[in-house]
Design an enzyme around this catalytic site. Structure first.
Site, PDB file in Angstrom:
ATOM      1  N   ASP A   1      -0.642 -11.351   1.298  1.00  0.00           N
ATOM      2  CA  ASP A   1      -1.429 -10.143   1.850  1.00  0.00           C
ATOM      3  C   ASP A   1      -1.739  -9.064   0.602  1.00  0.00           C
ATOM      4  OD1 ASP A   1      -1.860  -7.732   3.268  1.00  0.00           O
ATOM      5  OD2 ASP A   1      -0.068  -7.523   4.370  1.00  0.00           O
TER       6      ASP A   1
ATOM      7  N   ARG B   1      -7.273  -9.949   5.450  1.00  0.00           N
ATOM      8  CA  ARG B   1      -7.474 -11.385   5.555  1.00  0.00           C
ATOM      9  C   ARG B   1      -8.270 -11.857   6.610  1.00  0.00           C
ATOM     10  NH1 ARG B   1      -1.197 -12.346   4.904  1.00  0.00           N
ATOM     11  NH2 ARG B   1      -1.311 -10.491   6.516  1.00  0.00           N
TER      12      ARG B   1
ATOM     13  N   CYS C   1      -4.129 -12.350  11.097  1.00  0.00           N
ATOM     14  CA  CYS C   1      -3.304 -11.779  10.169  1.00  0.00           C
ATOM     15  C   CYS C   1      -2.413 -10.332  10.739  1.00  0.00           C
ATOM     16  CB  CYS C   1      -4.254 -11.179   9.098  1.00  0.00           C
ATOM     17  SG  CYS C   1      -5.242 -10.063   9.195  1.00  0.00           S
TER      18      CYS C   1
HETATM   19  P1  4NP Z   1      -4.064  -8.004   6.915  1.00  0.00           P
HETATM   20  O1  4NP Z   1      -3.240  -6.837   5.917  1.00  0.00           O
HETATM   21  O2  4NP Z   1      -2.842  -8.425   7.794  1.00  0.00           O
HETATM   22  O3  4NP Z   1      -4.522  -8.813   5.863  1.00  0.00           O
HETATM   23  O4  4NP Z   1      -4.980  -7.097   7.575  1.00  0.00           O
HETATM   24  C1  4NP Z   1      -2.512  -5.587   6.193  1.00  0.00           C
HETATM   25  C2  4NP Z   1      -3.241  -4.540   6.799  1.00  0.00           C
HETATM   26  C3  4NP Z   1      -2.547  -3.294   7.152  1.00  0.00           C
HETATM   27  C4  4NP Z   1      -1.027  -3.571   7.190  1.00  0.00           C
HETATM   28  C5  4NP Z   1      -0.390  -4.708   7.196  1.00  0.00           C
HETATM   29  C6  4NP Z   1      -1.122  -5.924   6.622  1.00  0.00           C
HETATM   30  N1  4NP Z   1      -0.286  -2.506   8.067  1.00  0.00           N
HETATM   31  O5  4NP Z   1       0.995  -2.747   8.326  1.00  0.00           O
HETATM   32  O6  4NP Z   1      -0.831  -1.565   8.470  1.00  0.00           O
END
Ligand code: 4NP
Length: 170
Positions: free
Chosen positions: A137, A27, A21
Site C-alpha cells: 500500500d 492501487r 484495494c
Molecule cells: P489504496 O490505498 O487501498 O491503494 O487506495 C489506501 C488509501 C486510503 C486508505 C487506505 C489505503 N484509507 O484508509 O483512507
C-alpha cells in the site's frame, strides 16, 4: 510490451474484471488504468473497473501520485472516481482481483454467501505464481513507492492477459 494478439473467436470473450484495494484511490485505480490501456492496445474486449473495500474516499479521483505515475507511463486515470466494493460484484464480474491479502479478507467479509473463490485471485499471483504477495500500500509513502507499485501492477497485468488469452486456458 506484449505483441498484439490475433486470437481465435473463443478467446475474444468479453471478460469482466474488477480490481480491488482498500481505498480505491491508490492501487486499484492504477490496475484498472493499466489493464484497460493494455486491452485497448491489444483489441481485447474486456471490461475493467475498480472498487475499494473501505468506502472512505467514495467519489474522489485517484490519489495525485497514482495519477502522476500513470500519466508518466502514458495512462490517464484522471476520470476515475472511487466507489465501494459491494457483494453484488460477484454477480457482475467474472474475476475479482484483490491487490493484497487484507483486501481479500475484506472482500470475503463484505460478500458473505456471494463469495466465490473461483472468481478471486490475488493480482501478483499472475506474475509471481503461488507466492501470495501483496501489492504494497503506497498511501502516505513517497513517489518512489508509487513507481514501485506501478511496476508490480504492470507486470501482473501483462501476465494476466497472457494467462487468460492462452489456448491452454479452458
Ligand atoms: P489504496 O490505498 O487501498 O491503494 O487506495 C489506501 C488509501 C486510503 C486508505 C487506505 C489505503 N484509507 O484508509 O483512507
Amino acid at each position: 510490451m506484449i505483441p498484439p494478439t490475433s486470437l481465435p473467436p473463443t478467446f475474444a470473450i468479453k471478460m469482466k474484471i474488477l480490481m480491488v484495494c482498500l481505498g480505491n484511490i491508490c492501487r486499484s485505480p492504477i490496475a484498472e488504468g493499466i489493464l484497460q490501456h493494455k486491452c485497448k492496445e491489444q483489441g481485447l474486449l474486456w471490461e475493467v473497473d475498480s472498487a475499494g473495500t473501505n468506502g472512505y474516499h467514495n467519489g474522489e479521483p485517484p490519489h495525485y501520485m497514482s495519477q502522476e505515475v500513470s500519466i508518466l507511463n502514458g495512462v490517464d486515470i484522471s476520470g476515475q472516481r472511487s466507489m465501494t466494493f459491494k457483494a453484488e460484484a460477484f454477480d457482475q464480474f467474472d474475476l475479482i482481483i484483490p491487490m493484497a491479502a487484507d483486501v481479500m479478507r475484506e472482500i470475503k467479509y463484505i460478500a458473505k454467501e456471494k463469495y466465490d473463490p473461483q472468481k478471486v485471485q490475488l493480482l501478483l499471483n499472475y506474475s509471481l505464481p503461488g507466492k501470495d504477495m501483496d501489492v504494497p500500500d503506497p498511501w502516505g509513502r513517497s513517489e518512489a513507492a508509487f513507481h514501485e507499485v506501478y511496476g508490480l501492477i504492470e507486470e501482473a497485468c501483462e501476465a494476466m492477459i497472457r494467462k487468460h488469452t492462452s489456448k491452454k486456458q479452458p
